[in-house]
Design an enzyme around this catalytic site. Structure first.
Site, PDB file in Angstrom:
ATOM      1  N   GLY A  15      42.774  26.409  66.844  1.00  0.00           N
ATOM      2  CA  GLY A  15      43.954  25.391  66.911  1.00  0.00           C
ATOM      3  C   GLY A  15      44.747  25.964  68.196  1.00  0.00           C
ATOM      4  N   ARG A  76      38.637  20.965  65.454  1.00  0.00           N
ATOM      5  CA  ARG A  76      37.935  21.484  64.885  1.00  0.00           C
ATOM      6  C   ARG A  76      36.613  20.726  64.279  1.00  0.00           C
ATOM      7  NH1 ARG A  76      40.990  25.343  63.770  1.00  0.00           N
ATOM      8  NH2 ARG A  76      43.137  25.625  63.033  1.00  0.00           N
ATOM      9  N   ASP A 107      38.077  33.224  67.462  1.00  0.00           N
ATOM     10  CA  ASP A 107      37.462  33.222  66.959  1.00  0.00           C
ATOM     11  C   ASP A 107      35.891  32.597  66.574  1.00  0.00           C
ATOM     12  OD1 ASP A 107      38.547  33.092  64.465  1.00  0.00           O
ATOM     13  OD2 ASP A 107      37.839  34.228  63.292  1.00  0.00           O
ATOM     14  N   THR A 129      44.211  32.028  70.909  1.00  0.00           N
ATOM     15  CA  THR A 129      44.841  32.402  70.025  1.00  0.00           C
ATOM     16  C   THR A 129      46.035  32.801  69.376  1.00  0.00           C
ATOM     17  OG1 THR A 129      44.322  31.877  67.294  1.00  0.00           O
ATOM     18  CG2 THR A 129      42.947  33.421  68.663  1.00  0.00           C
ATOM     19  N   ASP A 131      46.935  34.469  66.685  1.00  0.00           N
ATOM     20  CA  ASP A 131      46.442  34.949  65.281  1.00  0.00           C
ATOM     21  C   ASP A 131      46.388  36.733  66.325  1.00  0.00           C
ATOM     22  OD1 ASP A 131      46.772  32.436  63.917  1.00  0.00           O
ATOM     23  OD2 ASP A 131      43.884  32.246  64.116  1.00  0.00           O
ATOM     24  N   ASP A 133      43.111  37.613  66.528  1.00  0.00           N
ATOM     25  CA  ASP A 133      42.360  37.978  65.678  1.00  0.00           C
ATOM     26  C   ASP A 133      40.497  37.845  65.777  1.00  0.00           C
ATOM     27  OD1 ASP A 133      42.004  35.066  65.329  1.00  0.00           O
ATOM     28  OD2 ASP A 133      41.939  35.291  63.413  1.00  0.00           O
ATOM     29  N   ARG A 175      46.499  33.135  59.765  1.00  0.00           N
ATOM     30  CA  ARG A 175      45.570  33.071  59.214  1.00  0.00           C
ATOM     31  C   ARG A 175      44.700  34.336  58.138  1.00  0.00           C
ATOM     32  NH1 ARG A 175      40.762  29.533  61.911  1.00  0.00           N
ATOM     33  NH2 ARG A 175      40.684  27.998  60.432  1.00  0.00           N
TER      34      ARG A 175
END
Ligand code: ATP
Length: 360
Positions: A15, A76, A107, A129, A131, A133, A175
């Site tokens: 993303g 992706r 990730d 990102t 996120d 994460d 996410r």
């Protein structure tokens, strides 16, 4: 620096995140400074498989530090998940004479790098990102901008909710991680925040919260839902059924991924891009597989091999904080990357800042 590296590739994957362009710019400018040729790979790992590239020079990255998205496009790639795809990507690297790849992404992109490294390619990951994460880094490019975008949107919603004395349910991206939702919930003074890291008890975490807020004199309520914690629409319906309120559901969605990167994201991206090229340049003497990141308020960049053990150490660090990381990595040389598909755990200390007993 003795420069054995002549040419490296840079790509953005997964993303998009605000600040990716600033990172690309930084990589290109650092390459120029270090006398390295920089090849931009378009459309993430798909571009690596298909040989979709362009040579990048200083002029190509002028005036992009302030732009969201990524000039290299991102994608992706299912093909890259296969061994065949990874071999094709490695063949492209060799064909183009690339001494290393800098991948700017999340990730999943890091996991992809691990596979590429197994094909004998030197890799460096730059965490980017919204996120936040990635277990091995305290910060990911794009997080700050996305959080501020969400906060601004929720502030606007609050005005209208307050005027109509309504309940608002807002779904925030992230996410499978609740970092963004938790941060935004704190920043907006939400009535409740639902994150995937804590099992949600609807009555306790939503209905009781609204009741308590009402008893305290509030006439409008803001429920923040991380996208990984459940459906905002269903939560809105549940509130209607239980309390008879008429909640308005807003899914912020991709609006959080766009926009001008914040100063923090631009600076982090600029620093990380520079360090990534430095690490790529060190590949002859240091572990082959490197990543760069920021750790807990101090700008420190770790390098080291991507491996499963590293991921486990990093996961422990997520719970133990930076000291735990230091104890586990006494030589401070072991870097870590998200090589395992394990959920990111929000450090407990973050929960302590929440005013909501259900999350403490
Ligand atoms: P974000 O979370 O911000 O969307 P991301 O980098 O995590 O970013 P993903 O879609 O998870 O996004 O991963 C990007 C790409 O990395 C995937 O499309 C795929 O090509 C590659 N990738 C992810 N996981 C693996 C894996 N286990 N093995 C090989 N390649 C992978």
């Amino acid at each position: 620096m003795a420069n054995a590296v002549k040419r490296i590739g840079v790509l953005t994957s997964g993303g998009d995140a605000p600040g990716m362009n600033a990172a690309i710019r930084s990589v290109v400018r650092a390459c120029t400074y270090m006398g390295i040729e920089c090849v931009g790979i378009r459309r993430g790992y798909n571009g690596l498989i298909n040989g979709d590239f362009t040579v990048l020079q200083n002029d190509n990255v002028a005036h992009i530090i302030n732009r969201g998205g990524t000039i290299l496009y991102t994608a992706r790639s299912d093909e890259f998940r296969t061994l065949e795809g990874q071999k094709k990507a490695a063949a492209t690297c060799k064909l183009l004479g690339l001494d290393g790849i800098v991948s700017i992404g999340g990730d999943g992109s890091f996991r992809g790098l691990v596979e590429l490294a197994k094909q004998g390619i030197s890799v460096v990951g730059v965490p980017a990102t919204i996120d936040n994460d990635i277990v091995c880094t305290g910060y990911t490019i794009g997080y700050d901008t996305a959080a501020n975008t969400a906060v601004e949107a929720i502030d606007r919603l609050r005005d209208t909710m307050q005027s109509h004395e309504r309940c608002s349910v807002v779904e925030v991206m992230g996410r499978n991680a609740g970092h963004l939702a938790l941060y935004v919930g704190l920043a907006t003074g939400a009535t409740a925040v639902l994150v995937p890291e804590k099992p949600v008890d609807f009555d306790r975490d939503v209905i009781d919260r609204i009741r308590q807020a009402r008893l305290a004199g509030n006439t409008h309520f803001m429920i923040i839902v991380a996208e990984g914690a459940g459906s905002a629409i269903e939560i809105g319906k549940g509130i209607h059924e239980e309390l008879g309120l008429d909640p308005r559901v807003t899914i912020l969605g991709h609006i959080q991924r766009g926009g001008t990167p914040s100063a923090r994201d631009r600076v982090m991206a600029s620093r990380m891009g520079y360090h990534a090229v430095q690490d790529a340049g060190r590949r002859q003497d240091e572990p082959r597989h490197l990543r760069t990141g920021r750790s807990d308020g101090r700008h420190r960049y770790h390098r080291g091999p991507f491996h499963e053990e590293g991921a486990q150490r990093a996961a422990v660090r997520g719970a133990a904080g930076d000291d735990g990381h230091r104890q586990l990595n006494p030589d401070k040389k072991i870097g870590a990357c998200c090589t395992a598909a394990r959920p990111f755990s929000i450090p407990e200390q973050l929960f302590r800042h929440l005013p909501f007993p259900s999350l403490s």
